[in-house]
Design a protein around this motif. Structure first.
Motif, PDB file in Angstrom:
ATOM      1  N   THR A   1       1.908 -50.507 -35.343  1.00  0.00           N
ATOM      2  CA  THR A   1       1.231 -49.743 -34.293  1.00  0.00           C
ATOM      3  C   THR A   1      -0.039 -49.070 -34.815  1.00  0.00           C
ATOM      4  OG1 THR A   1       2.548 -47.736 -34.697  1.00  0.00           O
ATOM      5  CG2 THR A   1       3.411 -49.316 -33.104  1.00  0.00           C
ATOM      6  N   GLU A   2      -0.085 -48.779 -36.095  1.00  0.00           N
ATOM      7  CA  GLU A   2      -1.275 -48.144 -36.648  1.00  0.00           C
ATOM      8  C   GLU A   2      -2.477 -49.085 -36.668  1.00  0.00           C
ATOM      9  OE1 GLU A   2      -0.327 -46.461 -40.434  1.00  0.00           O
ATOM     10  OE2 GLU A   2       0.670 -44.718 -39.540  1.00  0.00           O
ATOM     11  N   LEU A   3      -2.238 -50.368 -36.556  1.00  0.00           N
ATOM     12  CA  LEU A   3      -3.336 -51.330 -36.480  1.00  0.00           C
ATOM     13  C   LEU A   3      -4.028 -51.300 -35.121  1.00  0.00           C
ATOM     14  CD1 LEU A   3      -1.485 -54.377 -38.089  1.00  0.00           C
ATOM     15  CD2 LEU A   3      -3.315 -53.069 -39.176  1.00  0.00           C
ATOM     16  N   LEU A   4      -3.347 -50.755 -34.103  1.00  0.00           N
ATOM     17  CA  LEU A   4      -3.832 -50.818 -32.732  1.00  0.00           C
ATOM     18  C   LEU A   4      -4.895 -49.765 -32.428  1.00  0.00           C
ATOM     19  CD1 LEU A   4      -0.463 -51.264 -30.804  1.00  0.00           C
ATOM     20  CD2 LEU A   4      -2.299 -52.966 -30.994  1.00  0.00           C
ATOM     21  N   LYS A   5      -5.879 -50.198 -31.659  1.00  0.00           N
ATOM     22  CA  LYS A   5      -6.784 -49.242 -31.027  1.00  0.00           C
ATOM     23  C   LYS A   5      -6.012 -48.456 -29.969  1.00  0.00           C
ATOM     24  CE  LYS A   5     -10.772 -52.418 -31.089  1.00  0.00           C
ATOM     25  NZ  LYS A   5     -11.731 -53.152 -30.214  1.00  0.00           N
ATOM     26  N   PRO A   6      -6.460 -47.273 -29.589  1.00  0.00           N
ATOM     27  CA  PRO A   6      -5.883 -46.631 -28.409  1.00  0.00           C
ATOM     28  C   PRO A   6      -6.013 -47.563 -27.205  1.00  0.00           C
ATOM     29  CG  PRO A   6      -7.255 -45.091 -29.628  1.00  0.00           C
ATOM     30  CD  PRO A   6      -7.476 -46.436 -30.264  1.00  0.00           C
ATOM     31  N   GLY A   7      -4.910 -47.742 -26.491  1.00  0.00           N
ATOM     32  CA  GLY A   7      -4.898 -48.664 -25.366  1.00  0.00           C
ATOM     33  C   GLY A   7      -4.589 -50.103 -25.749  1.00  0.00           C
ATOM     34  N   GLY A   8      -4.406 -50.362 -27.052  1.00  0.00           N
ATOM     35  CA  GLY A   8      -4.079 -51.707 -27.505  1.00  0.00           C
ATOM     36  C   GLY A   8      -2.612 -52.040 -27.294  1.00  0.00           C
TER      37      GLY A   8
ATOM     38  N   CYS B   1       7.535 -44.925 -32.059  1.00  0.00           N
ATOM     39  CA  CYS B   1       6.287 -44.985 -32.814  1.00  0.00           C
ATOM     40  C   CYS B   1       5.060 -44.781 -31.929  1.00  0.00           C
ATOM     41  CB  CYS B   1       6.193 -46.322 -33.552  1.00  0.00           C
ATOM     42  SG  CYS B   1       7.428 -46.502 -34.871  1.00  0.00           S
ATOM     43  N   GLY B   2       5.298 -44.345 -30.691  1.00  0.00           N
ATOM     44  CA  GLY B   2       4.193 -43.918 -29.844  1.00  0.00           C
ATOM     45  C   GLY B   2       3.721 -44.912 -28.815  1.00  0.00           C
ATOM     46  N   LEU B   3       4.426 -46.022 -28.631  1.00  0.00           N
ATOM     47  CA  LEU B   3       4.015 -46.975 -27.613  1.00  0.00           C
ATOM     48  C   LEU B   3       4.584 -46.580 -26.251  1.00  0.00           C
ATOM     49  CD1 LEU B   3       4.299 -50.410 -29.426  1.00  0.00           C
ATOM     50  CD2 LEU B   3       2.322 -48.913 -29.192  1.00  0.00           C
TER      51      LEU B   3
ATOM     52  N   GLY C   1       4.449 -53.382 -25.594  1.00  0.00           N
ATOM     53  CA  GLY C   1       4.094 -52.034 -25.155  1.00  0.00           C
ATOM     54  C   GLY C   1       2.670 -51.701 -25.509  1.00  0.00           C
ATOM     55  N   LYS C   2       2.185 -50.609 -24.926  1.00  0.00           N
ATOM     56  CA  LYS C   2       0.779 -50.197 -25.026  1.00  0.00           C
ATOM     57  C   LYS C   2       0.661 -48.887 -25.782  1.00  0.00           C
ATOM     58  CE  LYS C   2      -3.181 -49.213 -22.013  1.00  0.00           C
ATOM     59  NZ  LYS C   2      -3.604 -49.088 -20.589  1.00  0.00           N
ATOM     60  N   LYS C   3      -0.302 -48.833 -26.670  1.00  0.00           N
ATOM     61  CA  LYS C   3      -0.569 -47.591 -27.404  1.00  0.00           C
ATOM     62  C   LYS C   3      -1.302 -46.612 -26.490  1.00  0.00           C
ATOM     63  CE  LYS C   3      -2.218 -45.974 -31.889  1.00  0.00           C
ATOM     64  NZ  LYS C   3      -2.821 -46.402 -33.177  1.00  0.00           N
TER      65      LYS C   3
END
Length: 278
Positions: A135-142, A197-199, A274-276
């Motif tokens: 999840t840390e690889l994701l942009k916000p909204g990724g 993890c925040g998704l 899921g979405k960040k």
């Protein structure tokens, strides 16, 4: 860095070919490579990371969708990477251990992170941290999309009245016992790990590996190749099995005879996405 996948499976050209076939067979039974909820919400030219990329097949399969995207594949080993000249020009394959903290330059870089079948390489206690790193690889909204198979529930079924199944079932049982610690985890906690993890808006899907009947023989043969490859590696490493190493050739012939008689494999394929948060 230790390659825990190689503790149980070989890394060579034959295994790379098998994994590519397995990817396509699983995708056919799932019915999509990217879930529509994910695909519809990606930008026209997304940054995509594929974790545990193997040969890079996922990125090659989605290249036509995103010829202008940045498609990066990561794996703990490069032994199965396609050669650079066999990859689309916007696909790059690199070494990364997703069990370790994510390098700063990769954090918040991607619109989509895709993962498929890391179960054989992850111990139960490692799942939450691996999901966190992804999840840390994701942009916000990724978006994160992850597929895992429940190999702890593998069954070899009789397809016809006169089908034989005994050897296929015996070898399937040996494989499940040998990798029980890994096979019984991950697929059943994935959605909760993603939420923790925040998704947000985490959804799940599940299909059977034999949903498309035309794939049954090839899926079963593909899995049996993996089972005997594992059994021979265990024999080479001195790991005791119920089947003697000297009998493996004979058992392999009998198992593939079972498949030709109509024996086919069934297990569940689990998908979570899921979405960040923005």
């Amino acid at each position: 860095m230790p390659d825990s996948y190689a503790d149980n499976m070989v890394r060579n050209s034959g295994e790379a070919t098998r994994l590519d076939e397995q990817f396509d067979l699983l995708s056919t039974n799932i019915g999509y490579i990217l879930h529509s909820s994910v695909q519809e919400n990606l930008p026209a030219n997304p940054h995509v990371a594929d974790i545990g990329t193997g040969t890079g097949i996922f990125l090659c399969r989605i290249h036509d969708l995103y010829p202008g995207g940045v498609l990066d594949g990561f794996d703990i080993s490069g032994l199965q990477f396609r050669s650079k000249d066999a990859l689309p020009p916007n696909v790059t394959l690199s070494i990364l251990d997703i069990k370790q903290p994510v390098p700063a330059e990769l954090k918040r870089r991607y619109d989509l992170v895709h993962v498929r079948m890391l179960g054989a390489a992850i111990l139960p206690k490692e799942w939450r941290s691996v999901v966190k790193n992804a999840t840390e690889l994701l942009k916000p909204g990724g978006w994160l999309q992850w597929e895992e198979c429940d190999f702890s529930g593998v069954m070899h079924m009789r397809g016809r009245v006169d089908s034989t199944v005994d050897t296929a079932r015996l070898m399937g049982k040996q494989f499940r016992i040998g990798l029980r610690e890994r096979f019984e985890h991950g697929w059943n906690t994935l959605s909760e790990d993603m939420k923790s993890c925040g998704l947000a808006s985490v959804k799940t899907d599940m299909v059977s590996s034999d949903r498309v009947s035309d794939t049954r023989e090839r899926m079963t043969s593909n899995g049996m190749q993996a089972i005997f490859s594992w059994a021979r590696l265990m024999a080479l490493n001195g790991v005791p099995l119920e089947v003697e190493a000297s009998c493996l050739d004979e058992m392999e012939q009998a198992a593939f005879g079972d498949i030709k008689s109509g024996c086919y494999v069934r297990f569940n394929i689990h998908i979570a996405y899921g979405k960040k948060a923005l």
